[in-house]
Design an enzyme around this catalytic site. Structure first.
Site, PDB file in Angstrom:
ATOM      1  N   GLU A   1      -5.251   1.841  -6.872  1.00  0.00           N
ATOM      2  CA  GLU A   1      -6.336   2.670  -6.331  1.00  0.00           C
ATOM      3  C   GLU A   1      -5.872   4.116  -6.131  1.00  0.00           C
ATOM      4  O   GLU A   1      -6.595   5.064  -6.441  1.00  0.00           O
ATOM      5  CB  GLU A   1      -6.836   2.081  -5.011  1.00  0.00           C
ATOM      6  CG  GLU A   1      -7.539   0.751  -5.218  1.00  0.00           C
ATOM      7  CD  GLU A   1      -8.140   0.216  -3.934  1.00  0.00           C
ATOM      8  OE1 GLU A   1      -9.346   0.424  -3.720  1.00  0.00           O
ATOM      9  OE2 GLU A   1      -7.402  -0.408  -3.134  1.00  0.00           O
TER      10      GLU A   1
ATOM     11  N   GLU B   1      -6.035  -8.524  -5.056  1.00  0.00           N
ATOM     12  CA  GLU B   1      -6.935  -8.725  -3.910  1.00  0.00           C
ATOM     13  C   GLU B   1      -7.653 -10.063  -4.008  1.00  0.00           C
ATOM     14  O   GLU B   1      -7.830 -10.754  -3.003  1.00  0.00           O
ATOM     15  CB  GLU B   1      -7.977  -7.592  -3.849  1.00  0.00           C
ATOM     16  CG  GLU B   1      -7.452  -6.276  -3.333  1.00  0.00           C
ATOM     17  CD  GLU B   1      -6.822  -5.395  -4.413  1.00  0.00           C
ATOM     18  OE1 GLU B   1      -6.495  -5.907  -5.506  1.00  0.00           O
ATOM     19  OE2 GLU B   1      -6.637  -4.199  -4.151  1.00  0.00           O
TER      20      GLU B   1
HETATM   21  C1  1HE Z   1       5.376  -6.004   1.075  1.00  0.00           C
HETATM   22  C2  1HE Z   1       4.375  -5.767   0.098  1.00  0.00           C
HETATM   23  C3  1HE Z   1       3.064  -5.507   0.566  1.00  0.00           C
HETATM   24  C4  1HE Z   1       6.242  -6.155  -0.921  1.00  0.00           C
HETATM   25  N1  1HE Z   1       2.860  -5.486   1.902  1.00  0.00           N
HETATM   26  N2  1HE Z   1       5.110  -5.962   2.379  1.00  0.00           N
HETATM   27  N3  1HE Z   1      -0.378  -6.263  -2.828  1.00  0.00           N
HETATM   28  C5  1HE Z   1       0.110  -7.394  -3.355  1.00  0.00           C
HETATM   29  O1  1HE Z   1      -0.471  -8.444  -3.274  1.00  0.00           O
HETATM   30  C6  1HE Z   1       1.472  -7.278  -4.000  1.00  0.00           C
HETATM   31  C7  1HE Z   1       2.500  -7.919  -3.099  1.00  0.00           C
HETATM   32  N4  1HE Z   1       3.864  -7.660  -3.576  1.00  0.00           N
HETATM   33  C8  1HE Z   1       4.405  -8.302  -4.629  1.00  0.00           C
HETATM   34  O2  1HE Z   1       3.763  -9.030  -5.364  1.00  0.00           O
HETATM   35  C9  1HE Z   1       5.868  -8.066  -4.872  1.00  0.00           C
HETATM   36  O3  1HE Z   1       6.460  -7.594  -3.666  1.00  0.00           O
HETATM   37  C10 1HE Z   1       6.181  -7.033  -5.998  1.00  0.00           C
HETATM   38  C11 1HE Z   1       5.798  -7.649  -7.359  1.00  0.00           C
HETATM   39  C12 1HE Z   1       5.446  -5.724  -5.812  1.00  0.00           C
HETATM   40  C13 1HE Z   1       7.698  -6.723  -5.985  1.00  0.00           C
HETATM   41  O4  1HE Z   1       8.428  -7.923  -6.079  1.00  0.00           O
HETATM   42  P1  1HE Z   1       9.982  -7.911  -5.672  1.00  0.00           P
HETATM   43  O5  1HE Z   1      10.519  -9.279  -5.962  1.00  0.00           O
HETATM   44  O6  1HE Z   1      10.656  -6.741  -6.297  1.00  0.00           O
HETATM   45  O7  1HE Z   1      10.035  -7.630  -4.069  1.00  0.00           O
HETATM   46  P2  1HE Z   1       9.713  -8.621  -2.851  1.00  0.00           P
HETATM   47  O8  1HE Z   1      10.934  -9.418  -2.526  1.00  0.00           O
HETATM   48  O9  1HE Z   1       8.467  -9.370  -3.069  1.00  0.00           O
HETATM   49  O10 1HE Z   1       9.415  -7.556  -1.673  1.00  0.00           O
HETATM   50  C14 1HE Z   1      10.455  -6.828  -1.036  1.00  0.00           C
HETATM   51  C15 1HE Z   1      10.018  -6.599   0.391  1.00  0.00           C
HETATM   52  O11 1HE Z   1       8.821  -5.816   0.387  1.00  0.00           O
HETATM   53  C16 1HE Z   1       9.642  -7.900   1.105  1.00  0.00           C
HETATM   54  O12 1HE Z   1       9.926  -7.696   2.472  1.00  0.00           O
HETATM   55  P3  1HE Z   1      11.279  -8.293   3.148  1.00  0.00           P
HETATM   56  O13 1HE Z   1      11.190  -7.911   4.598  1.00  0.00           O
HETATM   57  O14 1HE Z   1      11.236  -9.776   2.892  1.00  0.00           O
HETATM   58  O15 1HE Z   1      12.418  -7.633   2.424  1.00  0.00           O
HETATM   59  C17 1HE Z   1       8.163  -7.989   0.920  1.00  0.00           C
HETATM   60  O16 1HE Z   1       7.513  -8.764   1.918  1.00  0.00           O
HETATM   61  C18 1HE Z   1       7.775  -6.509   1.062  1.00  0.00           C
HETATM   62  N5  1HE Z   1       6.505  -6.237   0.395  1.00  0.00           N
HETATM   63  N6  1HE Z   1       4.947  -5.882  -1.115  1.00  0.00           N
HETATM   64  C19 1HE Z   1       3.860  -5.715   2.768  1.00  0.00           C
HETATM   65  N7  1HE Z   1       2.065  -5.254  -0.268  1.00  0.00           N
HETATM   66  C20 1HE Z   1      -7.183  -0.755   0.881  1.00  0.00           C
HETATM   67  S1  1HE Z   1      -7.323  -2.273   0.197  1.00  0.00           S
HETATM   68  C21 1HE Z   1      -5.996  -2.495  -0.899  1.00  0.00           C
HETATM   69  C22 1HE Z   1      -5.810  -3.967  -1.098  1.00  0.00           C
HETATM   70  C23 1HE Z   1      -4.472  -4.279  -1.701  1.00  0.00           C
HETATM   71  O17 1HE Z   1      -3.683  -3.442  -2.024  1.00  0.00           O
HETATM   72  S2  1HE Z   1      -4.194  -5.938  -1.942  1.00  0.00           S
HETATM   73  C24 1HE Z   1      -2.754  -6.010  -2.872  1.00  0.00           C
HETATM   74  C25 1HE Z   1      -1.550  -6.176  -2.012  1.00  0.00           C
END
Ligand code: 1HE
Length: 269
Positions: A123, A143
């Protein structure tokens, strides 16, 4: 230093999740929360709004890039669980405000994309004027699978880029477009090899900064409005805008330079 400016030369005080740099007339804003894959929490979104709404007058173009392996993992999902419906509406509107300052701000914005460009990450990319993607970039709207909906202007901006039908597919089926596919359907304007995106973004921002200010204003503020207007209003607005642009001294100087063979020709390199 201007009393109202921070050490980086900008007016806005930024959270740790953002980092700004100046390169002459180009401002560079980095998403700098790589540990959380540049997830957009409230502080970051407010910081983005503050940065783009207070750009110094001499900034002519902006590059938006990101640190770490991924451009942006979208909404910070840890904040989502806490909100009720009214807070959810206010949250979405805060994203709208921030991204409007990107889309209709003082200077054109070039986004440099790599790795995950997902959810709110897509976005914010869609609110920028030019998108450069490294071949590691991929695009998704998770989403659907998270039980939510876009909230950062995606339902308005993305159909204009790729069509409602493709956006439906992304949201209903979780389809992921890779960088090549993203380029083919119009998500990016430029596709480059890994590590080359930032230099390309700066090169394009410098080209943009070299345009007449009135032209950049017309392209970023007037053109999108004309594109949504009824044709009769569009033609009228176009005529008025083109007359205003060509009436500027800078336009006259540029035309004179071409006629006197002092300006570059439009040729293929
Ligand atoms: C996060 C977030 C997040 C990572 N919010 N903490 N977005 C999503 O659904 C995408 C969610 N993220 C992922 O699918 C993956 O993290 C990635 C593919 C982007 C990267 O994977 P990777 O293996 O490199 O990293 P990871 O181990 O998943 O994440 C590293 C850390 O970042 C981990 O935290 P930690 O404390 O365990 O180290 C994750 O929890 C954190 N992290 N992504 C919070 N999104 C206005 S409306 C908009 C609506 C949306 O955007 S919905 C889509 C949300």
């Amino acid at each position: 230093m201007d009393a109202g400016k921070t050490p980086s030369g900008f007016h806005a005080k930024l959270p740790d999740s953002l980092r700004a740099e100046r390169r002459n007339a180009i401002a560079v804003l980095f998403l700098a929360r790589a540990k959380k894959r540049n997830a957009l929490d409230d502080a970051t979104v407010y910081g983005i709004e503050a940065f783009f709404s207070t750009l110094p007058e001499d900034i002519k173009a902006v590059v938006l890039a990101a640190e770490g392996e991924h451009f942006c993992s979208g909404l910070d999902l840890t904040e989502l669980a806490e909100r009720d419906i009214a807070q959810g509406v206010a949250h979405s509107r805060s994203w709208h405000r921030a991204f409007e300052h990107i889309e209709f701000g003082r200077a054109p914005v070039v986004a440099v994309l790599h790795g995950a460009v997902v959810g709110g990450g897509l976005e914010i990319a869609a609110a920028c004027h030019i998108r450069v993607a490294e071949s590691s970039a991929y695009y998704a709207l998770p989403e659907g699978s998270r039980g939510i909906f876009v909230g950062g202007g995606g339902s308005v901006r993305l159909p204009r880029l790729i069509g409602t039908s493709r956006m439906m597919d992304m949201m209903l089926t979780g389809r992921i477009y890779d960088a090549g596919e993203g380029q083919a359907i119009g998500l990016s304007h430029y596709l480059v090899t890994p590590g080359k995106g930032f230099a390309k973004g700066i090169e394009l921002a410098e080209r943009i900064a070299g345009n007449a200010a009135m032209t950049n204003f017309a392209v970023t503020h007037v053109l999108p409005r004309i594109a949504q207007a009824d044709p009769a209003s569009g033609y009228l607005t176009e005529a008025l805008t083109s007359a205003i642009a060509q009436g500027e001294k800078e336009a006259k100087d540029r035309l004179k330079a071409f006629l006197e063979k002092r300006a570059p020709k439009t040729v293929r390199h």
